[in-house]
Structure formats: structure tokens, C-alpha cells
Write a protein that holds these residues in place. Structure first.
Motif, mmCIF file in Angstrom:
data_model
loop_
_atom_site.group_PDB
_atom_site.id
_atom_site.type_symbol
_atom_site.label_atom_id
_atom_site.label_comp_id
_atom_site.label_asym_id
_atom_site.label_seq_id
_atom_site.Cartn_x
_atom_site.Cartn_y
_atom_site.Cartn_z
ATOM 1 N N LEU A 1 -5.482 -5.507 0.536
ATOM 2 C CA LEU A 1 -4.602 -5.848 -0.590
ATOM 3 C C LEU A 1 -4.597 -7.355 -0.801
ATOM 4 O O LEU A 1 -4.043 -8.107 0.000
ATOM 5 N N ASN B 1 -3.342 -8.729 -6.329
ATOM 6 C CA ASN B 1 -2.931 -7.347 -6.557
ATOM 7 C C ASN B 1 -1.501 -7.101 -6.081
ATOM 8 O O ASN B 1 -0.765 -6.312 -6.678
ATOM 9 N N ARG B 2 -1.101 -7.762 -4.996
ATOM 10 C CA ARG B 2 0.266 -7.599 -4.494
ATOM 11 C C ARG B 2 1.269 -8.098 -5.535
ATOM 12 O O ARG B 2 2.283 -7.452 -5.809
ATOM 13 N N ILE C 1 1.431 -5.651 -8.439
ATOM 14 C CA ILE C 1 2.240 -4.475 -8.091
ATOM 15 C C ILE C 1 3.726 -4.789 -8.212
ATOM 16 O O ILE C 1 4.499 -4.017 -8.792
ATOM 17 N N ILE D 1 -5.525 -0.479 -6.910
ATOM 18 C CA ILE D 1 -4.138 -0.696 -6.480
ATOM 19 C C ILE D 1 -3.330 0.602 -6.492
ATOM 20 O O ILE D 1 -2.116 0.575 -6.409
ATOM 21 N N GLY E 1 0.131 0.639 -4.676
ATOM 22 C CA GLY E 1 1.124 0.842 -5.722
ATOM 23 C C GLY E 1 2.032 2.024 -5.417
ATOM 24 O O GLY E 1 3.249 1.951 -5.596
#
Length: 226
Positions: free
Chosen positions: A119, A123-124, A127, A148, A152
Motif C-alpha cells: 500500500l 493510495n493510502r 482511500i 486499492i 479499501g
């Protein structure tokens, strides 16, 4: 097996004949479908789209014995409807399992090394932004966003979105995205494979043009320096 399917897809319609035996091994293919969907659901790098497309092609072949002869008359084959139902159920239940893991372990799950290794920070943040902006409806967005989905769905559980709402929203999203990939290829294989071939030709032309462009720039850049 999955690599073989994709390689045959990338070549031409005629080379799909190499996969004819698999189209008449439905139990094996359904098992393969379940395993690959589970591995994809838990975040391993096995794109579910590739699996769904491959199974859709096999269903198309099995429903056209005149083009792809069975090993013997009356041989069972991969059924599009059965494969679509299996794929939907395993994806839906797997997503809910991931949601449950996030709900059980909470925010500390994102500190686990296996999660942190796959991750990215980008992307974190995405999310977090989507879950804050869309709430439980982000569950459906994650289903349509490869890369994700797994974290997610963990986040949806971690934030304790209502389980019934997750099941409904994710179920609708899975119903739209999962069975359709199999059914479209199974029912319209001829047309899709034709356009896939045309798409390959277009990609090749674009790559050649880009290659010539960069060679041209490199050549004149060297001359300018000289």
C-alpha cells in the motif's frame, strides 16, 4: 494456466484452439476461478479481470463446439451462467471477509508489514479521502478500482461502516462488474475477439510511431550538441 489463456488471447482468434481442452473441464475451471478470485480478494497480485476474461473465453469456446470440437460427443463444458454466479458469490463473500478483518483489527492493520509493503502512501491517502468524502458508498468505488480494492475494503471495516450497507453496496458493484465480464465474452466472443485484434494493430502502430519519434528526437539532440 492463466498465463496460457492470456497469451492465446493476445495472439489471434485461431490460436485459441490450443485452449480447447480447458473449455471441456468445467469442474477444474470453476475451482481455478474460485482460487484466483480468493487470491485477488486478499490483495495478492492476481488481477481478477484477467481471470474473468479467461473464463469468459473458455465459456465462449464451450458453447461453440462447431468451432472448438469437444474431446468426445456430449462432453461437459464451462457454462457462462454457472461461472458468472460462482465468480459473483466468491467475490462478494471475499470482499465481506476482508471488511470483517478490517472491522476486527481496526486501524493497526495498516501498520502490518505485509499491508505496508503493498500500500503506497498515495493510495493510502486516496482511500482516506474517498472514505471521508463518500462514506459507505466508497465500498462501491473500491470495487471498481484495481490496486486499492483490498485496502479499501479493509478501511470500510476499520471505520465500522454498517455491515448490511457494505454488503448491499459492494454486492451491487460486484453484480455490475464481475458477471458481466464473463457473460459478455461468452455471448459476444466473435465480435470482442475481432475488435481485440484490431486494437492490437492500433497499439502496434502507435508504438512504432512513438519509437520513431523518440529516435528522431535523440538523433537531432545529438546533432545539436555536436
Amino acid at each position: 494456466m492463466d498465463d496460457s489463456l492470456i497469451q492465446c488471447l493476445w495472439h489471434s482468434k485461431e490460436t485459441l484452439a490450443c485452449l480447447t481442452p480447458y473449455a471441456y473441464q468445467p469442474i477444474w475451471i470453476y475451482t481455478f476461478l474460485v482460487v484466483m478470485m480468493l487470491l485477488s480478494a486478499i490483495g495478492l497480485p492476481f488481477p481478477e479481470e484477467a481471470t474473468l476474461v479467461s473464463v469468459g473465453v473458455l465459456a465462449y469456446m464451450g458453447s461453440n463446439p462447431d468451432k472448438y470440437p469437444p474431446p468426445y460427443e456430449g462432453a461437459p463444458h464451462v457454462h457462462a451462467e454457472t461461472a458468472a454466479i460462482v465468480a459473483f458469490l466468491i467475490v462478494w463473500l471475499s470482499d465481506f471477509w476482508v471488511y470483517g478483518v478490517g472491522r476486527l483489527f481496526g486501524r493497526r492493520i495498516f501498520e502490518w508489514k505485509p499491508i505496508k509493503s503493498v500500500l503506497s502512501e498515495k493510495n493510502r491517502l486516496r482511500i482516506e479521502e474517498w472514505t471521508q468524502k463518500y462514506g459507505a458508498y466508497a465500498c462501491g468505488i473500491f470495487r471498481f478500482t484495481p490496486g486499492i480494492r483490498f485496502p479499501g475494503h479493509l478501511a470500510c471495516g476499520m471505520l465500522k461502516f454498517p455491515a448490511w450497507k457494505f454488503l448491499v453496496i459492494d454486492g451491487i458493484a460486484a453484480l455490475i462488474s464481475v458477471p458481466t465480464q464473463i457473460l459478455l465474452l461468452a455471448y459476444y466472443g466473435d465480435h470482442i475477439l475481432y475488435y481485440l485484434k484490431q486494437f492490437k494493430i492500433g497499439v502496434l502502430i502507435v508504438l512504432v510511431i512513438l519509437g520513431l519519434y523518440f529516435l528522431y528526437k535523440k538523433y537531432f539532440a545529438k546533432r545539436a550538441v555536436a
